[in-house]
Design an enzyme around this catalytic site. Sequence first.
Site, PDB file in Angstrom:
ATOM      1  N   GLU A   1       0.808  -1.219   0.000  1.00 39.00           N
ATOM      2  CA  GLU A   1       0.000   0.000   0.000  1.00 39.00           C
ATOM      3  C   GLU A   1       0.841   1.270   0.000  1.00 39.00           C
ATOM      4  O   GLU A   1       0.525   2.228  -0.714  1.00 39.00           O
ATOM      5  CB  GLU A   1      -0.947   0.002   1.206  1.00 39.00           C
ATOM      6  CG  GLU A   1      -2.177  -0.894   1.050  1.00 39.00           C
ATOM      7  CD  GLU A   1      -1.928  -2.353   1.389  1.00 39.00           C
ATOM      8  OE1 GLU A   1      -0.785  -2.700   1.759  1.00 39.00           O
ATOM      9  OE2 GLU A   1      -2.878  -3.150   1.296  1.00 39.00           O
TER      10      GLU A   1
ATOM     11  N   HIS B   1     -10.989  -3.454  10.760  1.00 40.81           N
ATOM     12  CA  HIS B   1     -11.624  -3.445   9.436  1.00 40.81           C
ATOM     13  C   HIS B   1     -12.853  -2.533   9.425  1.00 40.81           C
ATOM     14  O   HIS B   1     -13.720  -2.675   8.568  1.00 40.81           O
ATOM     15  CB  HIS B   1     -12.046  -4.857   9.023  1.00 40.81           C
ATOM     16  CG  HIS B   1     -10.943  -5.682   8.428  1.00 40.81           C
ATOM     17  ND1 HIS B   1      -9.765  -5.931   9.078  1.00 40.81           N
ATOM     18  CD2 HIS B   1     -10.827  -6.301   7.226  1.00 40.81           C
ATOM     19  CE1 HIS B   1      -8.985  -6.692   8.307  1.00 40.81           C
ATOM     20  NE2 HIS B   1      -9.594  -6.914   7.178  1.00 40.81           N
TER      21      HIS B   1
HETATM   22  C1  LIG Z   1      -2.392  -4.162   4.491  1.00 39.95           C
HETATM   23  C2  LIG Z   1      -3.515  -4.997   4.027  1.00 39.95           C
HETATM   24  N1  LIG Z   1      -3.864  -4.937   2.729  1.00 39.95           N
HETATM   25  C3  LIG Z   1      -4.871  -5.711   2.276  1.00 39.95           C
HETATM   26  C4  LIG Z   1      -5.534  -6.556   3.098  1.00 39.95           C
HETATM   27  C5  LIG Z   1      -6.648  -7.448   2.569  1.00 39.95           C
HETATM   28  N2  LIG Z   1      -6.247  -8.856   2.631  1.00 39.95           N
HETATM   29  C6  LIG Z   1      -6.682  -9.658   3.601  1.00 39.95           C
HETATM   30  S1  LIG Z   1      -6.057 -11.195   3.469  1.00 39.95           S
HETATM   31  C7  LIG Z   1      -5.197 -10.793   2.084  1.00 39.95           C
HETATM   32  C8  LIG Z   1      -4.410 -11.834   1.355  1.00 39.95           C
HETATM   33  C9  LIG Z   1      -3.079 -12.044   1.861  1.00 39.95           C
HETATM   34  O1  LIG Z   1      -2.498 -13.079   1.136  1.00 39.95           O
HETATM   35  P1  LIG Z   1      -1.424 -14.025   1.766  1.00 39.95           P
HETATM   36  O2  LIG Z   1      -0.508 -13.261   2.644  1.00 39.95           O
HETATM   37  O3  LIG Z   1      -0.800 -14.778   0.652  1.00 39.95           O
HETATM   38  O4  LIG Z   1      -2.266 -14.983   2.714  1.00 39.95           O
HETATM   39  P2  LIG Z   1      -3.396 -16.040   2.336  1.00 39.95           P
HETATM   40  O5  LIG Z   1      -4.705 -15.334   2.411  1.00 39.95           O
HETATM   41  O6  LIG Z   1      -3.118 -16.568   0.991  1.00 39.95           O
HETATM   42  O7  LIG Z   1      -3.298 -17.073   3.391  1.00 39.95           O
HETATM   43  C10 LIG Z   1      -5.396  -9.469   1.752  1.00 39.95           C
HETATM   44  C11 LIG Z   1      -4.790  -8.809   0.606  1.00 39.95           C
HETATM   45  C12 LIG Z   1      -5.169  -6.559   4.452  1.00 39.95           C
HETATM   46  N3  LIG Z   1      -5.787  -7.343   5.354  1.00 39.95           N
HETATM   47  N4  LIG Z   1      -4.149  -5.795   4.883  1.00 39.95           N
END
Ligand SMILES: Cc1ncc(C[n+]2csc(CCOP(=O)(O)OP(=O)(O)O)c2C)c(N)n1
Lengths: 351, 329
Positions: A60, A129
Site C-alpha cells: 500500500e 476493518h
Molecule cells: C495491508 C492490508 N492490505 C490488504 C488486506 C486485505 N487482505 C486480507 S487477506 C489478504 C491476502 C493475503 O495473502 P497471503 O498473505 O498470501 O495470505 P493467504 O490469504 O493466501 O493465506 C489481503 C490482501 C489486508 N488485510 N491488509
Amino acid sequence: MPSMTYGEAIRDALAVALARDPAVLVYGLGTPDPKGVFGTTLGLQATFGADRVFDMPTSENAMTGIGVGAALGGLRPVLTHQRLDFALLSLDQIVNNAAKWRFMFGGRGSVPLTIRMILGRGWGQGPTHSQNLQSWFAHVPGLCVVAPTTPEDAKGLLLNAIFGEDPVIFLEHRWLHNVTGEAPEGFYRIPFGQARRLRAGADVTVVAMSLMSLEAAHAVDHLAREGLSCDLLDLRSLNPIDWPAIDASVRRTGRLLVVDAGQETGGVAGEIIAHAATRLWGDLRAPPRRLAMPDAPEATSPALTAAYHVRAEHIAAAIAEMLGRSTDTTPLVAARRFPHDVPGDWFRGPF
Amino acid sequence: MTATLPQRLLRDMLRIRAVEEAIAERYAEQKMRCPVHLSIGQEAPAAAAGAALAPTDLAVSGHRAHAHYLAKGGDLKAMIAEIHGKATGCCSGKGGSMHLTDLSAGFVGSTAIVGGTVPVGVGLALARQLAGRGEMVCVFIGDAVLETGVFYESANFAALRRLPVLFLCENNLYSVYSPLSVRQPAGRSLAEAASAMGLNATAGDGNDVLASHDLIAAAAARIRRGEGPQFVELATYRWREHCGPMFDNDIGYRSPAEFEAWRALDPIARLTRQLLAGGGIDNAWLAATSGAIKDEVDAAFAFADASPFPGPEAAFTDIWSPEVAACRR
Ligand SMILES: Cc1ncc(C[n+]2csc(CCOP(=O)(O)OP(=O)(O)O)c2C)c(N)n1
Ligand SMILES: [Mg+2]
C-alpha cells in the site's frame, strides 16, 4: 435520470473517466478480480486494458507513492483500498508527499491522485476493518476529503476528484454500496465544499455525513410526522466544509446537531460545533449537540456492537430533546427487519 | 503409549481440518458473525511448525491463523467461542476469528492487517535475545507478505541483530483472488528474495508434512545454535474461498483443474496412506483418533453455544490501562 446503486454509480464514474481521458488509471488490490471490489470495478479491465486497470502487490505505501509519482508525471490515478484500515500503511505517502507536494515546492507541481477508501462495519469487521478515520485526513492541509451518501453524489464527486488537481480521499461506506438512487448519465462533476440539503426545515439544523446522513434522514422523516421540521445537510465534503450552508441554516434554526460517522474525540463533528460556538454564538438558541461513535474500537462480537453505532432512533431522540419534546422512536426500530450488524437483507457475510 | 512424530503430525492435521470443516459447515447458521479465513488443504505447515517448536517458543500470525493457533497449542474452546463472539472467547469476544491469542501456549497474537505482526515477531525475538533466553519466535506469513515493505525492514533488522526468529511462509499462490503473476515478477522465488535480505532461506513441499517438519526443525536448530534468522517457504494450496466457508473455483480466478491437482496432493490423505502402508498407524488408530477429535470439536461448539455473550459494558473496557481509564471521566 437512470436509477442505480451507489456501487454502480462508482463503477460508472470510473468507466466515464477512463473513456474520457487516457491519463486515468484505476488500480488497487483485487481491482480486476471476479468480485471487482464489491462490483465497483467489474469489467473495467476488459474494456480499458490491463495497462490502465490493474491489480497490485500488497504494497500500500509504495503503490500510493507510485500514484503520487504517476500523478506528477501527468496521469490521473485512482487507487482503491477495500478497507480504509489497509490505507493506514500509506499514511507517509499520503501526508508527507501527496498532501505537501504543491506547497513544499512553492506551487510547482500538483498531485491529482484519488484514493478510494471503503469504510467497513458490522458482521464482525472488528477493530481493524471498520475504522472511520475521516478526521485524520480532514486534519491535513492539502488533502480533500469527501464522503458521499447518494449514488448521484458518489459519481459526481468521484469524477470531480479524478479531474481536479488535488489529492482526494474518497470515503465510501460499505453499507452504502447497495443503496439505490438516480444519477445523471455521462460526465458531470460535483464541486467540493458544497453540502446537499436532504430535507428542508426550520426547527433544528442537522449536519450529517456518509451513512449517518441516511440514518438522519430516517430520523428527520419520523419527526416530520410528529410536526417537527429539521434542516438536514449532508456534508458530502469534509474538507473543504461548506461553512456558508451551515451558517445560513443555523442562523435560521438556532439549533445544531452534528452526526459524525467517526469517533467523538477529535472528530469532524467537534470541528463543526467549535465553528458554531465561535462564529454563530449569537444565533444559537440551544447548546449544539453531536452524536458520534463512542471512543472505543468496534468489537467483533455482535453483542458488543448492538449499542455501539448511532442509529435513526438516537438521532430522533436527540433532536426531540433539543426542542424540549419527546418522541416515540419504536417505529424507527421496528422498520429495520434485519439484525443490527448487517446493512440489509442482501448482505449474507462474510465481508 | 506416546505418539510417534508422524502420528502427532497426522493427528494435528486431522484436528485442524475437523475444526475448519465444522466452522464451514455451521457458518450458514449465522452464529459466527465475523469473517473467517480457513486453512483447509494447507494444514501441513502449521502442524509441522507446531511439532518443531517448543511449547515455550512464541508465535504470531495473520488473518488465516486458526491452524497456527491450534498447532501451537492454543485452546480450542476459547477459539470457537471467540468466533462466536462470546465472553469466554480468547479475546473476550472483541477480536473474532482474525484476532486470536493464547499466551499460555506462546501464541502471542494474530492480526488482520497483512504483514502487521512481522515486526512484532521480530520485536519479541529481540526481547528474548536481550533477556538471554533460548526461545525463538515463529512468524507465520503468506506469500503476499513478501510484497509489504515492513517485511523487508523487519528482515533487515532481524539479520542485523541475528535474532532468533523464523519466518514461516505458506505460499498458497494467491492473495485473495489475485495470483502471484499479477503481484510479483515471473520466476521470482520467495526464498531467494528472503535470502537476499540476509535470512537463511530454504523451500520445500508444504503438502508433505514430514518434509515440512524436517525443514522447520533444521531451521529451528540453526536458530538455537545462534545462527540467526531463518526463512522457510512451503508450497501449499487453499481449498476453500479466501474468506468464508464456500468453495470458489467457479468464479473464474483459478481453474477447477488446478484445484483438483492440488487436492490430489492432500497432505492428510498422503500421510495417512504412507503410515497405513508402513504400519505407523492402523485403522483402529485412525478411528479412535478421528472419534476423539470429533468429540473435542463438538464439545468446543457446545461450549461456545452455551457461553454467554459479553455484557454491553465490555464494549468500553480494555481500551486504556485501568490507571488511564480511571482518569477519563
Ligand atoms: C495491508 C492490508 N492490505 C490488504 C488486506 C486485505 N487482505 C486480507 S487477506 C489478504 C491476502 C493475503 O495473502 P497471503 O498473505 O498470501 O495470505 P493467504 O490469504 O493466501 O493465506 C489481503 C490482501 C489486508 N488485510 N491488509
Ligand atoms: Mg497466499
